[in-house]
Design a protein around this motif. Structure first.
Motif, PDB file in Angstrom:
ATOM      1  N   VAL A   2     -19.722  -7.753  -6.595  1.00  0.00           N
ATOM      2  CA  VAL A   2     -19.790  -7.392  -5.009  1.00  0.00           C
ATOM      3  C   VAL A   2     -20.383  -7.007  -3.997  1.00  0.00           C
ATOM      4  O   VAL A   2     -19.875  -6.902  -2.560  1.00  0.00           O
ATOM      5  N   ASN A  27      -4.011 -15.362  -1.404  1.00  0.00           N
ATOM      6  CA  ASN A  27      -3.232 -14.404  -2.108  1.00  0.00           C
ATOM      7  C   ASN A  27      -4.267 -14.366  -3.611  1.00  0.00           C
ATOM      8  O   ASN A  27      -4.093 -13.914  -5.082  1.00  0.00           O
ATOM      9  N   ASP A  28      -6.020 -14.349  -3.988  1.00  0.00           N
ATOM     10  CA  ASP A  28      -6.311 -14.483  -4.800  1.00  0.00           C
ATOM     11  C   ASP A  28      -7.638 -13.862  -4.669  1.00  0.00           C
ATOM     12  O   ASP A  28      -8.739 -14.616  -4.372  1.00  0.00           O
ATOM     13  N   PHE A  29      -7.425 -13.163  -5.247  1.00  0.00           N
ATOM     14  CA  PHE A  29      -8.843 -11.994  -4.850  1.00  0.00           C
ATOM     15  C   PHE A  29      -9.548 -12.147  -6.434  1.00  0.00           C
ATOM     16  O   PHE A  29     -11.313 -11.335  -5.891  1.00  0.00           O
ATOM     17  N   LEU A  78     -10.829  -9.782 -16.812  1.00  0.00           N
ATOM     18  CA  LEU A  78      -9.742 -10.903 -16.377  1.00  0.00           C
ATOM     19  C   LEU A  78     -11.657 -11.983 -17.763  1.00  0.00           C
ATOM     20  O   LEU A  78     -11.072 -12.911 -17.693  1.00  0.00           O
ATOM     21  N   ASN A  79     -12.795 -10.907 -16.565  1.00  0.00           N
ATOM     22  CA  ASN A  79     -13.727 -12.203 -17.362  1.00  0.00           C
ATOM     23  C   ASN A  79     -14.522 -11.866 -18.632  1.00  0.00           C
ATOM     24  O   ASN A  79     -15.659 -12.207 -19.420  1.00  0.00           O
ATOM     25  N   VAL A 105      -4.892   1.651  -2.767  1.00  0.00           N
ATOM     26  CA  VAL A 105      -6.483   1.073  -2.093  1.00  0.00           C
ATOM     27  C   VAL A 105      -6.770   3.021  -1.597  1.00  0.00           C
ATOM     28  O   VAL A 105      -6.191   3.075  -0.515  1.00  0.00           O
ATOM     29  N   VAL A 146     -16.643  -7.205   3.999  1.00  0.00           N
ATOM     30  CA  VAL A 146     -15.622  -6.521   2.753  1.00  0.00           C
ATOM     31  C   VAL A 146     -13.802  -7.458   3.872  1.00  0.00           C
ATOM     32  O   VAL A 146     -13.476  -8.027   3.130  1.00  0.00           O
ATOM     33  N   HIS A 205     -20.340  -5.884   0.291  1.00  0.00           N
ATOM     34  CA  HIS A 205     -20.782  -4.605   1.006  1.00  0.00           C
ATOM     35  C   HIS A 205     -21.820  -4.746   1.798  1.00  0.00           C
ATOM     36  O   HIS A 205     -21.581  -3.826   2.935  1.00  0.00           O
ATOM     37  N   ASN A 236       0.998  -0.844  -0.026  1.00  0.00           N
ATOM     38  CA  ASN A 236       0.104   0.229   0.225  1.00  0.00           C
ATOM     39  C   ASN A 236       1.058   0.695  -0.189  1.00  0.00           C
ATOM     40  O   ASN A 236       1.458   1.527   0.827  1.00  0.00           O
ATOM     41  N   GLU A 274     -10.539  -6.978 -12.779  1.00  0.00           N
ATOM     42  CA  GLU A 274     -11.685  -8.040 -13.112  1.00  0.00           C
ATOM     43  C   GLU A 274     -11.946  -8.247 -14.493  1.00  0.00           C
ATOM     44  O   GLU A 274     -13.005  -9.181 -14.961  1.00  0.00           O
ATOM     45  N   PRO A 302     -11.294  -6.178  -5.587  1.00  0.00           N
ATOM     46  CA  PRO A 302     -12.056  -5.258  -6.304  1.00  0.00           C
ATOM     47  C   PRO A 302     -13.291  -4.402  -5.277  1.00  0.00           C
ATOM     48  O   PRO A 302     -13.992  -4.311  -6.295  1.00  0.00           O
ATOM     49  N   PHE A 303     -13.262  -5.051  -4.174  1.00  0.00           N
ATOM     50  CA  PHE A 303     -14.101  -3.887  -3.234  1.00  0.00           C
ATOM     51  C   PHE A 303     -14.341  -2.190  -2.880  1.00  0.00           C
ATOM     52  O   PHE A 303     -15.169  -2.141  -3.675  1.00  0.00           O
ATOM     53  N   LEU A 326      -6.162   2.457  -7.078  1.00  0.00           N
ATOM     54  CA  LEU A 326      -4.651   3.097  -7.841  1.00  0.00           C
ATOM     55  C   LEU A 326      -4.082   2.523  -8.280  1.00  0.00           C
ATOM     56  O   LEU A 326      -3.420   1.665  -7.657  1.00  0.00           O
ATOM     57  N   GLU A 385     -11.677 -10.324   3.195  1.00  0.00           N
ATOM     58  CA  GLU A 385     -10.227 -10.161   2.422  1.00  0.00           C
ATOM     59  C   GLU A 385      -9.231 -10.756   3.206  1.00  0.00           C
ATOM     60  O   GLU A 385      -7.840 -11.245   3.250  1.00  0.00           O
ATOM     61  N   SER A 392      -4.718   4.379   4.799  1.00  0.00           N
ATOM     62  CA  SER A 392      -5.220   4.768   3.484  1.00  0.00           C
ATOM     63  C   SER A 392      -6.315   5.953   2.801  1.00  0.00           C
ATOM     64  O   SER A 392      -6.934   6.419   4.243  1.00  0.00           O
ATOM     65  N   TYR A 450     -12.842 -14.420  -4.659  1.00  0.00           N
ATOM     66  CA  TYR A 450     -14.196 -13.958  -4.161  1.00  0.00           C
ATOM     67  C   TYR A 450     -15.289 -15.226  -3.652  1.00  0.00           C
ATOM     68  O   TYR A 450     -16.096 -14.489  -2.815  1.00  0.00           O
ATOM     69  N   ARG A 451     -15.765 -14.678  -5.445  1.00  0.00           N
ATOM     70  CA  ARG A 451     -17.387 -15.513  -5.761  1.00  0.00           C
ATOM     71  C   ARG A 451     -17.677 -16.828  -4.849  1.00  0.00           C
ATOM     72  O   ARG A 451     -18.512 -17.343  -4.902  1.00  0.00           O
ATOM     73  N   THR A 456     -19.127  -6.288 -11.358  1.00  0.00           N
ATOM     74  CA  THR A 456     -17.788  -5.993 -10.375  1.00  0.00           C
ATOM     75  C   THR A 456     -17.943  -4.794 -11.556  1.00  0.00           C
ATOM     76  O   THR A 456     -18.469  -4.321 -12.437  1.00  0.00           O
ATOM     77  N   LEU A 508      -9.646  -3.813   0.075  1.00  0.00           N
ATOM     78  CA  LEU A 508      -8.867  -4.109  -1.210  1.00  0.00           C
ATOM     79  C   LEU A 508     -10.044  -4.382  -2.705  1.00  0.00           C
ATOM     80  O   LEU A 508     -10.923  -4.239  -2.557  1.00  0.00           O
ATOM     81  N   LEU A 542      -5.248  -7.979  -8.248  1.00  0.00           N
ATOM     82  CA  LEU A 542      -5.519  -8.526  -7.594  1.00  0.00           C
ATOM     83  C   LEU A 542      -4.503  -9.841  -7.838  1.00  0.00           C
ATOM     84  O   LEU A 542      -5.594 -11.112  -6.577  1.00  0.00           O
ATOM     85  N   LYS A 543      -4.001  -9.495  -7.056  1.00  0.00           N
ATOM     86  CA  LYS A 543      -2.536 -11.170  -6.600  1.00  0.00           C
ATOM     87  C   LYS A 543      -2.174 -11.166  -7.527  1.00  0.00           C
ATOM     88  O   LYS A 543      -1.259 -12.245  -7.743  1.00  0.00           O
ATOM     89  N   SER A 544      -3.329 -12.625  -8.110  1.00  0.00           N
ATOM     90  CA  SER A 544      -3.378 -12.862  -8.866  1.00  0.00           C
ATOM     91  C   SER A 544      -4.150 -12.920 -10.156  1.00  0.00           C
ATOM     92  O   SER A 544      -5.255 -13.243 -10.019  1.00  0.00           O
TER      93      SER A 544
END
Lengths: 629, 508, 275, 123
Positions: free
Chosen positions: C48, C68-70, B194-195, B62, C57, C52, B2, B191, B69-70, B74, C61, C224, C73-74, B186, B67, B500-502
């Motif tokens: 998402v 480590n794979d965001f 990705l999709n 963030v 959230v 919320h 961060n 994301e 996608p919630f 930036l 997290e 943040s 989440y689904r 989303t 984090l 998204l880290k991965s």
């Protein structure tokens, strides 16, 4: 070494910028010295053909960016005589710029012209060729119009046509690069040759792009209008360079790329329609040359401006050379190159003579001049020899080159081409005689009573050019022997020639004998002149108006000058056949401008319109994406 | 990790835009000082971020401690941060010119300028598609305001056109967002990218075309760009600089993010699209047409500002054309041309303004005798022209060369690019040489007086010119930057991973 | 000639619109593979906003940060907390109005942008109209004067109520600002209450300044931007989710002042007020 | 009453296209701005309807209400509401600027008809 010469040119040009305006001639002295040095090196290289140099500047983005130079016989020949003639012009320019408040930038940009000259003639790949080609265009743009509002229009024609030509050439280079992945000229034309049997349409297109690129530069039809504009409006000494040297770059391009290509096609005739032993394509180009020469001759006859006249004459001569080159026989190519060189020499002489006239009189219109032969004898003699050469009358060099062209055309069985060339060659007598008579002979206007011969420094190049014209006319072997090595580099049979004798398949001529005959008859005529009656001086007004004072009728002396509307009946004969190319270009320009204006106006139409177009375009895009898959 | 500096690039200008309005009501000079100091802060922190991006790769920032996608995030990539620094330089020049002039609305305009800065930074950094929309809206509203500052019919008409077109465009964009959110659930760019492939046939076409239509107006592409003519001709000098330099960067970046990263599929050397129709042909048609039409419009214009405006539209289209070839060479070419256009267009506007200073009409003939009146800016103008046209060794030369080469790769639709490129170069050459030639024409009837140049103009002109010269004489440095940028643009999975880290995308 | 031209334009416009309509319908009625926009949305679990609305959230997290794979989440659906009105406390944010929690907490940055859009457009209005001044309205009638005097305080009160309860009930800073601005419009028309633009601008810029300041302080307290560093309290109480409460109040003030400035500017230009 | 989302989408499309039609055919500037507002309204309807669930509660907790995961969540999606809030405000801003510019143009030309606002002398 080539690179060093180019670099030193750039450096000296910057150095010359620091010369103060009062010592303007010093810049020209620097220019002459640079040319002389270059000439010395060129002379040293006269036997070291196929020596090549490569400058790898940068290797960026996975590409090696390099400038490659190679001394080919063709390039050496062209560069040698161009540099030599430029040297002569530069000597002329030193004197011309002594008193005058002339431009800094002319000599500055002329350096770049010389640099690009050497670069073009020694270029080994298309990239190098193109870079120097563009450099030449840009720098000549600023020399032709060094800050005069008047020459703006003329230079516009020149620049538009040049950039259009460069556009087509770049397009062709791009296509060839796509095929060969290299900028090499040789692999370019061999690739294009193989493409002729695979994809004829594309290959014809690529060839046409190159033809357009080179033909715009060498002012062949339909691009023949710019010389008359640009040569006339350019600085006087630069006109000599433009007409003698710069117009040859296009022909050099033809010899560099198109002639080898057509020779390949000619030797493997299965790929192309062959007429009379040469490919149809090439035949068409010969005809383009011939038509250009005829039309340019007629236009030269019409013009009253002496520089325009000489410019049209240049276009006509380029026409002969083109016709001859695209015959593709060894005599044709030799004649073409010979014509190029001889034309360079005599056209430089003619333009220098005209520049000398203008230096003293500041007049360009022929009917305002007259009778300068006694005041400026050296200039007169230069001009006389020049037009004798231009008309192709024996002892001068123009005769030798034209003889070659006729021989090539006749031995290749092209009777109609021969007729066309002969027609324009005859026409050359008409306009050249008129120029000679109206500028140098006849009555001297009163305001030119105190005109003197040009200073000695200006006379030197004229003497040299006179000697050169005579020398190459009497001993054509001096030029034809280097041309033979060019022919060998094309894998052609060299022409048979000794120093003073030219042989063709049909006949042979010993130019030394011709010279002796002519000088003998000249001496005879001169003796007759001396022993004849002394001449009587008559005022023109006495002659025409029987002693009345013409001022009462609003008539001036100039209106009685016989050069005014000299060929008017002749012009009337061709009135109905005239198509004004300039008009065509102007209307084309108007069309483009109208289109641009239409776009521009629709940009600033009202607000609703813009959103309407937005939705319309959106719908179009959507229709594409939605319905076309 | 961060790393919070990027958010300050947006927050500080916003904070100070409010402050500038408060303090500016006491003294107008305070707001000018605030403007300049905020830009300098942004440049310095931009360089800091650049260094850390070089060291650590993409930086995720963030916002609100949620984090992706919630929450909103930036992402500072190499491309965005280097574009950002370029943008700040142009902005610095424009604001210096603004500061040097007296205006009784200075506090308000400097506040608008600060928000303009914040919004363009936000567009370049944000990783959220709705946030991008919000920033685009701020950006276009501030554009509208800046265009209409000059109280003329032309400028107000131009800005109203811009307003109508962009609000229709914004509605298209929002429809696209609605569809994306309704389908994927989303709003995060990574994301979505990705999709995106999982979306059904017609929805994909719908989303793609609506996004395309919405940003066309910003991209100054031909059938959608009817605002540019009036806007360029009718606005002030610093606004011209902002429009030509800054808007180009922003539009370019939006295009890269949306159409290359999100909707595109990068392989080793080219981008492809998983859409039913040939996207590249569509792009080629639109952008090619745009290049030609804008060049012709520039050719026939008489007003210098209008010429430069049309020309900048056409060069932006050329950049987009080379981007949309999707080839690695093409993308590199686009970056190179972009660098030179973004720096040289402001330089051209600046110097042409100084050359024409004191002449009533801003048409071609006001350039006559420019060299004797104002030698410095004439030289700067010539430098700008050479850079734009692609004189050897300038970045744009390399760019056009690369584009040229990539266009000849195979004889197909790409060869059409060849024709367009060469055509545009020719026309550009012609009208710029005409202008340059006018500089040297001597009008004997008029006595020439040397123009006095403001120090700010001299400084900013020389700054821009020296940047160009630096890029030209250090070709390896430029190559390094451009290659990194291109790598970054092609690195879609890297972008997703940093967020998204991965993010496994199947490399085809 | 112009009239016929116009009709052709209308016809084509209709055609465009028809094509657009057909195009827009196509994704709704297509059949085939791939995700489509739902005809009957019943499942918001793969959005998402599911997390919320459950205010979980942070929980997700924490779970996701192990592997480590965001983007996965689904697949996690059962770890979310239960939120009960009036009982749950110290959640991520304590708003009962879930829209407010998204507007000011999860997507607070968008709201910042939104504020700036409003700010810049009113600012632009004052810049554009600064050289103009136009005619005043008619004299108010007796009925207007009395009505306005009666109703305006209540409107302002309602506005204040709404922005103070933005986290509990529908509404919030923006509607509240609109109501306050309507009150000022009434007072402007009704009793010619000639407030000064510069004062309102002062309020507006200060409110904006403090919003950003509060958001930036999050950098110090939580690491943040826009992070919530005040206690969140119990869901459903007035003093819950304190930062949201403060920011929404500031937004209410700011929007109210902004819209009032806009109204005043459009009413009689900006110029005569600055003197 | 049970309305599925698709119907809502189609309604919003129709309103959107009415707005588009108005924006491109109207000659009066104010009417064009009104059309733009109609477009925005359509958008808001569309965005809200992407989060609408049949028979669900509004996303506001009231006394006695529980939100329990995973399966018994019975509120409509709150995120589109937030988006709509932003979109409304942006629409207001755009309209305000548009009105300002219209006033300015009216002052210059003394008409609101866009067809009378083109003068070629400014080219």
């Amino acid at each position: 070494m080539i690179g060093k010469i180019l670099l030193s040119g750039v450096l000296i040009s910057f150095l010359s910028m620091f010369v103060r305006k009062r010592y303007n001639y010093f810049r020209w002295i620097l220019f002459s010295i640079y040319l002389l040095l270059t000439l010395y090196f060129l002379f040293l290289w006269r036997n070291s053909f196929y020596y090549n140099e490569s400058y790898n500047f940068l290797s960026l983005y996975g590409l090696n960016f390099s400038l490659n130079f190679k001394i080919t016989p063709l390039g050496w020949l062209f560069s040698f005589f161009t540099i030599f003639l430029t040297f002569l012009i530069s000597i002329f320019s030193i004197q011309k710029n002594i008193g005058e408040d002339s431009e800094k930038l002319i000599s500055f940009f002329w350096f770049y012209l010389i640099v690009s000259n050497i670069g073009i003639f020694f270029a080994d790949d298309f990239l190098t060729l193109f870079i120097f080609w563009e450099l030449m265009t840009f720098s000549s743009f600023f020399v032709i119009s060094p800050g005069w509002i008047k020459s703006f229009r003329a230079v516009n024609y020149y620049f538009v046509l040049s950039t259009l030509g460069a556009f087509f050439m770049l397009l062709g280079i791009g296509f060839l690069y796509g095929g060969t992945k290299s900028f090499s000229i040789e692999s370019g034309y061999t690739y294009l040759f193989t493409l002729f049997s695979i994809n004829p349409l594309l290959s014809v297109f690529i060839t046409i792009t190159f033809i357009l690129g080179f033909f715009t530069k060498s002012a062949l039809i339909p691009f023949h209008i710019w010389p008359a504009q640009a040569h006339a409006e350019a600085p006087d000494d630069f006109s000599a360079f433009l007409s003698g040297i710069m117009i040859k770059y296009g022909l050099f391009g033809n010899l560099l790329f198109l002639v080898p290509l057509f020779l390949l096609i000619k030797n493997y005739p299965s790929t192309q329609i062959i007429t009379n032993g040469i490919p149809l394509f090439s035949h068409i180009l010969s005809w383009v040359g011939a038509i250009t020469s005829v039309i340019a001759t007629f236009l030269a006859i019409e013009s009253n401006d002496m520089k325009k006249l000489a410019a049209w004459s240049t276009v006509a001569n380029i026409g002969y050379a083109t016709t001859s080159i695209f015959i593709l026989s060894s005599y044709g190519i030799a004649g073409g190159i010979f014509q190029i060189i001889t034309h360079a020499i005599f056209k430089t002489a003619i333009f220098l003579a005209l520049a000398a006239v203008k230096y003293r009189t500041h007049e360009r219109e022929m009917h305002k001049l007259g009778g300068l032969a006694y005041k400026m004898p050296v200039t007169f003699l230069t001009f006389l020899l020049g037009i004798i050469a231009a008309a192709g009358i024996p002892p001068m060099n123009g005769y030798a080159s034209k003889w070659f062209i006729y021989q090539a055309l006749l031995s290749g069985h092209f009777p109609f081409l021969t007729i066309a060339i002969f027609l324009s060659s005859t026409g050359a007598f008409m306009y050249l005689f008129r120029a000679l008579h109206s500028i140098f002979l006849g009555q001297l206007p009163e305001k030119f009573d105190d005109v003197k011969e040009v200073p000695f420094l200006m006379q030197i190049p004229m003497y040299i050019l006179m000697a050169l014209m005579l020398l190459t006319g009497v001993f054509p072997g001096i030029i034809l022997k280097p041309i033979n090595s060019v022919l060998i580099s094309f894998n052609l049979q060299p022409v048979k020639v000794t120093y003073n004798t030219m042989f063709s398949t049909l006949s042979s001529v010993d130019s030394l004998k011709v010279f002796l005959t002519f000088s003998g008859s000249f001496a005879f005529a001169f003796i007759l002149y001396l022993i004849g009656k002394p001449r009587k001086h008559v005022e023109p007004l006495d002659n025409y108006t029987a002693g009345q004072d013409p001022k009462e009728f609003g008539l001036t002396r100039e209106l009685y000058h016989f050069a005014l509307k000299f060929y008017e009946p002749f012009e009337h004969m061709f009135d109905s056949y005239r198509t004004n190319t300039k008009e065509f270009y102007d209307s084309f320009e108007r069309k483009v401008n109208e289109f641009g204006n239409f776009i521009k106006e629709s940009y600033s139409k009202n607000i609703r319109y813009s959103s309407y177009i937005f939705i319309f375009a959106l719908v179009l895009v959507i229709l594409y994406g939605w319905l076309v898959w | 990790m961060n790393y919070n500096l990027p958010v300050l690039l947006i927050a500080i200008p916003i904070l100070f835009s409010f402050l500038s309005l408060i303090l500016g009501s006491f003294n107008k000079i305070l707001s000018k000082i605030i403007l300049i100091s905020v830009i300098i802060f942004n440049i310095i922190s931009g360089i800091c971020i650049y260094n850390s991006v070089l060291k650590n790769g993409n930086i995720l920032t963030v916002i609100g401690n949620y984090l992706p996608p919630f929450g909103i995030n930036l992402i500072s990539t190499y491309t965005s941060i280097s574009f950002l620094i370029l943008l700040y330089i142009v902005f610095l020049v424009a604001s210096l010119i603004f500061v040097s002039k007296n205006d009784d609305r200075a506090d308000k305009i400097s506040s608008v300028l600060l928000l303009y800065l914040a919004s363009s930074t936000g567009i370049l950094l944000t990783g959220d598609i709705f946030n991008l929309f919000v920033f685009i809206e701020i950006f276009s509203i501030s554009n509208i305001i800046l265009i209409s500052i000059k109280d003329k019919k032309l400028s107000i008409k131009g800005s109203l056109k811009y307003l109508i077109i962009t609000s229709i465009g914004a509605s298209l964009y929002l429809f696209g967002i609605g569809f994306l959110y309704g389908i994927l659930g989303t709003l995060n760019l990574s994301e979505i990218s990705l999709n995106f492939d999982n979306i059904s046939y017609f929805s994909k076409v719908f989303i793609f075309l609506f996004f395309l239509g919405s940003i066309m107006a910003e991209l100054e592409v031909f059938p959608f760009n009817f605002w540019i003519s009036d806007s360029y001709a009718g606005s002030k000098n610093y606004v011209n600089i902002l429009l030509s330099g800054l808007s180009s960067i922003v539009a370019l970046y939006i295009f890269i993010r949306l159409f290359l990263t999100v909707f595109g599929y990068p392989t080793f050397i080219s981008f492809s699209y998983s859409l039913p129709f040939n996207v590249k042909t569509l792009f080629l048609t639109i952008f090619g047409l745009s290049v030609i039409v804008n060049e012709l419009a520039a050719l026939s214009s008489k007003n210098v500002k209008r010429i430069l405006g049309f020309s900048s539209a056409s060069s932006l289209s050329l950049i987009l054309l080379s981007l949309s070839t999707g080839l690695k060479n093409g993308v590199m070419a686009a970056m190179l041309i972009a660098i030179s256009v973004i720096i040289s267009k402001p330089l051209l506007f600046l110097s042409s303004h100084q050359i024409m200073k004191g002449k009533g009409e801003k048409n071609l003939n006001s350039f006559i005798d420019g060299f004797r009146r104002n030698p410095l800016f004439s030289i700067l103008f010539i430098i700008g022209v050479f850079t734009l046209v692609g004189f050897p060794l300038t970045p744009s030369f390399w760019g056009k060369f690369l584009l040229f080469i990539s266009a000849t790769e195979k004889i197909s639709y790409t060869t059409l690019i060849l024709v367009i490129v060469v055509f545009s170069i020719t026309i550009e050459l012609f009208y710029y040489f005409r202008l340059m030639h006018k500089l040297f024409i001597k009008d004997e009837n008029i006595k020439v007086e040397k123009t006095k140049n403001n120090f700010v103009y001299i400084f900013s002109g020389i700054l821009l010119a020296s940047i160009i010269i630096f890029f030209s004489v250090k070709p390896y440095f430029t190559q390094n930057i451009v290659e990194k940028t291109t790598e970054d643009i092609f690195d879609k999975s890297g972008y997703i991973k940093s967020c998204l880290k991965s993010g496994e995308i199947d490399d085809r | 000639m112009r009239e016929s031209d116009f009709n052709v334009g209308k016809f084509f416009a209709f055609l465009f619109v028809l094509i657009l309509f057909l195009f827009m319908l196509s994704p709704l009625f297509e059949e085939g593979d791939g995700a489509k926009i739902d005809k009957n949305l019943s499942d918001i679990k793969n959005r998402v906003s599911y997390f919320h609305s459950l205010k979980s959230v942070k929980e997700i997290e924490r779970i996701l940060s192990d592997n480590n794979d965001f983007s996965k989440y689904r697949e996690i659906t059962d770890s979310a907390k239960t939120v009960i009105f009036g009982e749950s406390k110290d959640l991520e944010n304590g708003t009962a109005n879930l829209v407010t929690s998204i507007v000011l907490d999860y997507r607070g940055f968008d709201t910042l942008g939104e504020l700036i859009v409003l700010f810049i457009s009113i600012l632009g209005l004052t810049i554009i109209l600064s050289t103009l001044s136009f005619a005043k309205f008619e004299e108010p009638s007796f009925l207007q004067i009395t009505g306005v005097k009666f109703v305006t305080p209540f409107m302002i009160l309602v506005g204040i109520y709404i922005f103070l309860h933005g986290h509990l009930s529908p509404g919030g800073g923006f509607p509240a600002g609109a109501i306050i601005a309507t009150a000022t419009l009434f007072s402007l028309i009704g009793c010619k209450f000639n407030y000064r633009v510069s004062n309102l601008k002062f309020i507006e810029s200060n409110a904006g300044f403090f919003v950003i300041l509060l958001a930036t302080l999050g950098l110090y307290f939580t690491g943040s931007f826009f992070g919530n560093y005040l206690p969140t309290g119990i869901v459903g109480k007035l003093y819950s989710s304190s930062l949201i409460l403060i920011i929404y109040s500031l937004v209410g003030l700011k929007v109210g002042a902004e819209l009032s400035v806009g109204i005043k500017t459009l009413y009689n230009g900006e110029k005569d007020d600055d003197r | 009453m049970m309305i599925d989302n698709r119907t809502l989408y189609i309604y919003s499309f129709i309103i959107f296209l009415i707005g588009i039609y108005g924006a491109i055919t109207n000659r009066n500037l104010i009417k064009i701005l009104v059309s733009l507002s109609i477009i925005e309204t359509a958008l808001n309807i569309f965005l809200v309807s992407t989060g609408y669930i049949n028979g669900s509660n509004p996303p506001i907790l009231h006394s006695g209400m529980k939100l329990i995961s995973p399966n018994s969540i019975n509120i409509s999606d709150p995120l589109p509401h937030a988006l709509v809030l932003t979109a409304i405000v942006i629409g207001v801003g755009t309209t305000a600027i548009g009105i300002g510019l219209t006033i300015k143009l009216y002052n210059h030309y003394k008409t609101l008809n866009v067809n009378r606002m083109g003068d070629k002398d400014e080219l």
